[in-house]
Design an enzyme around this catalytic site. Structure first.
Site, mmCIF file in Angstrom:
data_model
loop_
_atom_site.group_PDB
_atom_site.id
_atom_site.type_symbol
_atom_site.label_atom_id
_atom_site.label_comp_id
_atom_site.label_asym_id
_atom_site.label_seq_id
_atom_site.Cartn_x
_atom_site.Cartn_y
_atom_site.Cartn_z
ATOM 1 N N CYS A 86 1.772 1.005 0.560
ATOM 2 C CA CYS A 86 2.290 1.964 -0.571
ATOM 3 C C CYS A 86 0.584 3.274 -0.144
ATOM 4 O O CYS A 86 0.847 3.843 0.606
ATOM 5 C CB CYS A 86 1.727 1.441 -1.976
ATOM 6 S SG CYS A 86 1.764 3.166 -3.350
ATOM 7 N N HIS A 196 6.500 -1.968 -2.721
ATOM 8 C CA HIS A 196 4.942 -2.675 -2.674
ATOM 9 C C HIS A 196 5.947 -3.974 -2.060
ATOM 10 O O HIS A 196 6.501 -4.827 -3.369
ATOM 11 C CB HIS A 196 4.681 -2.845 -4.309
ATOM 12 C CG HIS A 196 3.140 -1.653 -4.300
ATOM 13 N ND1 HIS A 196 2.635 -1.438 -4.331
ATOM 14 C CD2 HIS A 196 3.978 -0.470 -4.498
ATOM 15 C CE1 HIS A 196 2.100 -0.241 -4.447
ATOM 16 N NE2 HIS A 196 1.920 0.237 -5.345
ATOM 17 N N GLU A 198 4.728 -6.864 -2.262
ATOM 18 C CA GLU A 198 3.924 -7.681 -3.898
ATOM 19 C C GLU A 198 4.541 -8.116 -5.162
ATOM 20 O O GLU A 198 4.466 -8.665 -5.471
ATOM 21 C CB GLU A 198 2.303 -7.690 -3.765
ATOM 22 C CG GLU A 198 1.852 -6.757 -4.860
ATOM 23 C CD GLU A 198 2.262 -5.740 -3.925
ATOM 24 O OE1 GLU A 198 1.849 -4.809 -4.199
ATOM 25 O OE2 GLU A 198 2.119 -5.649 -2.197
#
Length: 216
Positions: A86, A196, A198
């Site tokens: 990001c 992202h 995650e």
């Protein structure tokens, strides 16, 4: 296979979703030594480095400098596998239009804001900024970090700015949100994503797995 001796440093300069990143990496590499680190020597001693980031670019760059971690991060980009996430991706470029900020200058280019006034989506609704939610990533170049991830897979985004590389050859992923934009970049030992991992379910976990086994 990841060795128990493999050390992965997640850079903590006060501006990232660090716990989620660590938990995601531990899911795919429970035997690795995964640490959230705020000391320069920990970044320098790690085998691999993750540079996350969220929030405003001015705050991220200011925090990276005042934390004393900037030079350690720059050293890592020259010597070991680095994954930017990001704003961690955006920080690798020369400059951001957001508050007219000079960034790390590892990759040539700038970060610009979405200009989507008057544009509408297929359902007739207006495009909103920031771009939030799931979107496809087209793999514009083959790369070991894409191994096992289907082209046009979905990843999760939260951002108002995106990178415009000077050299298009560093762009390895593209996404369309009103306009096409670079959503993943790679150069030598660096791989970075606007999305992202995650927050991106199995595709994100696969990307983290690829990072910890990648040997650039």
């Amino acid at each position: 296979m990841v060795s128990m001796k493999t050390s992965i440093a997640i850079v903590d300069y006060g501006m990232g979703n660090l716990r989620s990143v660590r938990q995601a990496i531990l899911r795919v590499a429970p035997e690795a030594n995964v640490e959230v680190v705020s000391a320069a020597h920990k970044v320098r001693s790690a085998h691999r480095v993750v540079l996350p980031g969220q929030g405003a670019m001015r705050d991220c760059m200011s925090s990276l400098v005042t934390s004393g971690l900037q030079n350690a991060v720059l050293d890592a980009t020259r010597t070991k596998p680095v994954l930017g996430i990001c704003i961690g991706e955006q920080m690798l470029f020369d400059h951001s239009e957001e508050a007219n900020i000079k960034s790390l200058g590892v990759l040539g280019g700038k970060c610009v804001r979405f200009q989507l006034d008057g544009k509408r989506q297929n359902d007739g609704s207006r495009f909103k900024v920031p771009h939030i939610g799931w979107n496809r990533v087209r793999q514009t170049q083959s790369h070991p970090m894409w191994n096992g991830i289907a082209d046009e897979s979905f990843f999760y985004f939260v951002h108002s700015y995106y990178a415009v590389p000077d050299n298009i050859s560093v762009s390895v992923g593209e996404t369309v949100y009103g306009v096409p934009f670079t959503s993943a970049v790679a150069q030598n030992n660096i791989f970075a994503t606007q999305f992202h991992p995650e927050k991106s379910s199995e595709n994100g976990l696969k990307l983290y797995h690829n990072f910890i086994t990648w040997n650039p």
